[in-house]
Design a protein around this motif. Structure first.
Motif, short mmCIF file in Angstrom:
data_model
loop_
_atom_site.label_atom_id
_atom_site.label_comp_id
_atom_site.label_asym_id
_atom_site.label_seq_id
_atom_site.Cartn_x
_atom_site.Cartn_y
_atom_site.Cartn_z
N GLY A 1 -7.33 -2.03 -5.44
CA GLY A 1 -7.77 -1.99 -6.84
C GLY A 1 -6.68 -2.43 -7.79
O GLY A 1 -6.93 -3.22 -8.71
N TYR A 2 -5.47 -1.95 -7.57
CA TYR A 2 -4.37 -2.31 -8.46
C TYR A 2 -3.86 -3.73 -8.20
O TYR A 2 -3.37 -4.40 -9.13
CB TYR A 2 -3.23 -1.29 -8.35
N VAL A 3 -3.94 -4.19 -6.96
CA VAL A 3 -3.59 -5.59 -6.68
C VAL A 3 -4.47 -6.51 -7.50
O VAL A 3 -4.01 -7.49 -8.10
CB VAL A 3 -3.72 -5.90 -5.17
N LEU B 1 5.29 -1.34 -8.61
CA LEU B 1 5.87 -0.09 -9.10
C LEU B 1 5.08 0.46 -10.28
O LEU B 1 4.92 1.68 -10.41
CB LEU B 1 7.33 -0.32 -9.50
N LEU B 2 4.59 -0.42 -11.13
CA LEU B 2 3.72 0.02 -12.23
C LEU B 2 2.44 0.64 -11.66
O LEU B 2 1.99 1.70 -12.11
CB LEU B 2 3.39 -1.17 -13.13
N ALA B 3 1.89 0.00 -10.63
CA ALA B 3 0.69 0.53 -9.98
C ALA B 3 0.96 1.90 -9.37
O ALA B 3 0.08 2.78 -9.39
CB ALA B 3 0.22 -0.44 -8.89
N ARG B 4 2.15 2.09 -8.82
CA ARG B 4 2.50 3.39 -8.22
C ARG B 4 2.30 4.53 -9.22
O ARG B 4 1.73 5.57 -8.89
CB ARG B 4 3.95 3.38 -7.75
N TRP B 5 2.77 4.32 -10.45
CA TRP B 5 2.66 5.38 -11.44
C TRP B 5 1.27 5.46 -12.05
O TRP B 5 0.79 6.56 -12.38
CB TRP B 5 3.73 5.20 -12.52
N LEU B 6 0.60 4.33 -12.17
CA LEU B 6 -0.77 4.37 -12.69
C LEU B 6 -1.69 5.12 -11.74
O LEU B 6 -2.67 5.75 -12.17
CB LEU B 6 -1.28 2.94 -12.90
N ALA B 7 -1.37 5.10 -10.45
CA ALA B 7 -2.18 5.81 -9.46
C ALA B 7 -2.15 7.32 -9.68
O ALA B 7 -3.07 8.04 -9.26
CB ALA B 7 -1.71 5.47 -8.05
N THR B 8 -1.11 7.82 -10.35
CA THR B 8 -1.01 9.25 -10.63
C THR B 8 -1.79 9.63 -11.89
O THR B 8 -1.83 10.80 -12.26
CB THR B 8 0.45 9.68 -10.81
N ARG C 1 0.83 -1.21 0.00
CA ARG C 1 0.00 0.00 0.00
C ARG C 1 0.86 1.26 0.00
O ARG C 1 0.64 2.19 -0.80
CB ARG C 1 -0.92 0.01 1.22
N GLU C 2 1.86 1.30 0.86
CA GLU C 2 2.69 2.50 0.98
C GLU C 2 3.50 2.74 -0.30
O GLU C 2 3.69 3.88 -0.72
CB GLU C 2 3.61 2.36 2.19
N ASN C 3 3.97 1.67 -0.93
CA ASN C 3 4.70 1.83 -2.17
C ASN C 3 3.80 2.30 -3.30
O ASN C 3 4.23 3.10 -4.14
CB ASN C 3 5.38 0.50 -2.56
N VAL C 4 2.55 1.85 -3.33
CA VAL C 4 1.62 2.24 -4.40
C VAL C 4 1.32 3.74 -4.35
O VAL C 4 1.27 4.40 -5.39
CB VAL C 4 0.31 1.42 -4.31
N ILE C 5 1.16 4.30 -3.16
CA ILE C 5 0.69 5.69 -3.08
C ILE C 5 1.83 6.72 -3.04
O ILE C 5 1.56 7.93 -2.99
CB ILE C 5 -0.24 5.88 -1.85
N LEU C 6 3.08 6.27 -3.09
CA LEU C 6 4.21 7.19 -2.92
C LEU C 6 4.22 8.33 -3.95
O LEU C 6 4.36 9.50 -3.59
CB LEU C 6 5.53 6.42 -3.00
N ALA C 7 4.14 7.99 -5.25
CA ALA C 7 4.23 9.03 -6.28
C ALA C 7 3.04 9.98 -6.21
O ALA C 7 3.19 11.20 -6.38
CB ALA C 7 4.32 8.38 -7.66
N LEU C 8 1.86 9.44 -5.97
CA LEU C 8 0.66 10.28 -5.86
C LEU C 8 0.78 11.22 -4.67
O LEU C 8 0.44 12.41 -4.77
CB LEU C 8 -0.59 9.40 -5.73
N GLN C 9 1.26 10.71 -3.54
CA GLN C 9 1.43 11.56 -2.36
C GLN C 9 2.48 12.64 -2.61
O GLN C 9 2.33 13.79 -2.19
CB GLN C 9 1.84 10.72 -1.16
N ARG D 1 -8.68 5.87 1.25
CA ARG D 1 -8.40 6.05 -0.17
C ARG D 1 -7.14 5.27 -0.56
O ARG D 1 -7.08 4.65 -1.63
CB ARG D 1 -8.22 7.55 -0.48
N GLN D 2 -6.13 5.28 0.30
CA GLN D 2 -4.92 4.50 0.05
C GLN D 2 -5.25 3.02 -0.11
O GLN D 2 -4.75 2.34 -1.02
CB GLN D 2 -3.92 4.67 1.20
#
Length: 522
Positions: free
Chosen positions: A400-402, A428-435, A372-380, A393-394
């Protein structure tokens, strides 16, 4: 047999490696590697990333002890236990990054740790005179009392070489010394190396640049997968043959069998997309001294643009400039028709660009943090520290991405470091897709992961592209680039070698473009 090969066969080698093997847990890094280095020659070590070049150099310089095999210097077995031990034996190394003190003078850097003494103190005048004489040996005439930082990187490399010569080195190892030099600086370095070769110095040169290999080398040893593929006189090995041997491609194709592939102009449309696609990003003359020659590149909405080339060809350097991770010193970037300047990745993220680095462990996943924390890093990061994303929301984003990416994890709170490489890459792909990016740069997104995970990631990427996202895709696996890309830009020696639509190139013709001959005199 070439004249050089005949000369080598009648002369005893200064340095000889016999059957060198080295293993680490789960990895056989070197297997029975042999190498001979003769007096007065430049012997170049070539190979793809992971071929074993760095491990071999570390064995030779005492960083690692070999599991099997022996090292002979002037015919005598040696057992270097450290870099200092190797240096005392007569093997000096100059690394890619100049490991000197920029605040000290040139003379002090050459003699640091070995200052000449006089009347109980440092003989400053004698030290400066000897430093000037050492540099004069390489036809470098500079003020040795000036701080090292006063001089460009090429001169700093010469100072590092002078320091190596101070200990009466028999063998000089240059490990990627040109990676941060521009063409004029490379010419200066090569002029010095030719002078040292003429004085009888034995030089082992490690590089991944084809042009430089043919400009300076007498002989070439090619490594692949921890083994020596072969040893060749430079004059007897064509560029295409060298590339084939490095990547393990069959040598069936010959230059005569290849018809030159016509490059397309920038406004040509990819075969797998509509004929008129709007440009999302255009870069003109984008470059960085010592890293990438000025290049033009365009990414269109809903298109997957592949960058092909060998290690060190400039692919990653181009990606980092486009993302603002490195600062360009030439050219301009236009986003949606408006010129933009990227001073940092934050600017690129704000413009709708995401970047999955090739270095998953050091520049991607934070292994101790949860999925979870890795997914939201770029968005945060884009939102700023004062606007924290609510926990609910996190959780929604991560779950959702999992599900969407099929990430195999016991929980979104599981530390990402416990996941397999393929699942880490999906996070990591999910991290950027979250943005919700408009453009995604993927640098070696499938390196080191299993076949099924590769297929799942690339299938998802292609779907994103077909929904309108611009994708810049970098991979060392040519079949993957050829299969997925709408257009391909081939890179070689830090510049573009051509741009081609889908279906024009195959693996053989890509290698021909990479190996394109140029006129370079020794």
């Amino acid at each position: 047999m070439s004249t050089l090969a005949q000369a080598a066969s009648s002369t005893a080698p200064v340095l000889e490696l016999r059957g060198i093997s080295k293993a680490f847990p789960g990895v056989q890094a070197l297997s029975g590697v042999a190498l001979k280095l003769y007096p007065g020659e430049v012997h170049t070590l070539m190979g793809q990333n992971g071929a074993g070049k760095s491990t071999l150099i570390k064995v030779l310089t005492g960083v690692y002890a070999p599991d099997h095999g022996e090292i002979l210097l002037d015919g005598q077995a040696i057992y270097p236990a450290s870099t200092l031990d190797a240096q005392n034996l007569g093997i000096s190394t100059v690394y890619q990054e100049v490991n000197l003190c920029p605040n000290l003078s040139v003379a002090e850097n050459i003699f640091i740790g070995r200052y000449p003494r006089k009347f109980g103190g440092i003989d400053w005048r004698g030290m400066q005179q000897q430093a000037a004489e050492l540099l004069e040996r390489m036809q470098i005439r500079i003020d040795v009392t000036m701080p090292l930082a006063h001089y460009p990187l090429a001169i700093q490399q010469m100072v590092a070489i002078s320091r190596a010569l101070l200990v009466s080195a028999k063998v000089l190892i240059l490990d990627e010394p040109t990676s941060s030099l521009d063409e004029k600086e490379v010419d200066l370095l090569f002029s010095v190396l030719r002078g040292l070769r003429g004085q009888g110095m034995s030089i082992l040169f490690v590089t991944h640049f084809l042009d430089q290999t043919y400009a300076i080398s007498d002989r070439i040893t090619v490594m692949r997968n921890g083994e020596r593929e072969g040893e060749y006189a430079c004059a007897d090995l064509s560029r295409l043959e060298l590339v084939n041997k490095m990547v393990g491609a069959p040598a069936a194709a010959t230059p005569d069998a290849f018809t030159a592939v016509p490059a397309i102009v920038n406004d040509a449309a990819p075969a797998a997309a509509p004929s008129k696609l709007k440009a999302f990003l255009s870069a003109r003359g984008l470059g960085r001294k010592g890293a990438l020659a000025p290049m033009d590149i365009e990414l269109r909405e809903g298109e997957l643009l592949g960058l092909a080339g060998l290690l060190g060809s400039g692919r990653t350097e181009a990606a980092r400039l486009l993302f603002g991770a490195d600062k360009a010193d030439s050219g301009a970037i236009t986003i949606d028709g408006k010129e933009r300047s990227f001073n940092s990745p934050r600017d690129a993220i704000a413009a709708g660009i995401g970047f999955c680095s090739e270095d998953r462990k050091h520049e991607g996943a934070i292994l101790d943090l949860s999925v979870r924390e890795n997914v939201i890093l770029a968005l945060q990061a884009r939102m700023g520290l004062t606007r924290a994303i609510p926990l609910k929301r996190q959780q929604q984003l991560a779950e959702g991405y999992v599900k969407a990416l099929g990430i195999k994890t016991a929980s979104i709170e599981t530390p990402i470091g416990t996941l397999s490489g393929g699942n880490q890459q999906k996070v990591l792909l999910a991290r950027w897709l979250a943005t919700e990016p408009k453009m995604l740069i993927l640098d070696e997104p499938t390196r080191g992961i299993d076949v099924r995970a590769k297929q799942e990631i690339m299938d998802y990427v292609v779907k994103l592209c077909r929904k309108g996202m611009s994708i810049l895709f970098i991979s060392s696996e040519l079949p993957e680039v050829l299969r997925c890309s709408d257009r391909i830009v081939v890179m070689r020696d830090r510049k573009t070698g051509g741009e081609y639509p889908r279906g024009v190139l195959d693996e053989t013709s890509v290698l021909h473009v990479i190996a394109a001959e140029g006129a370079h005199a020794k």
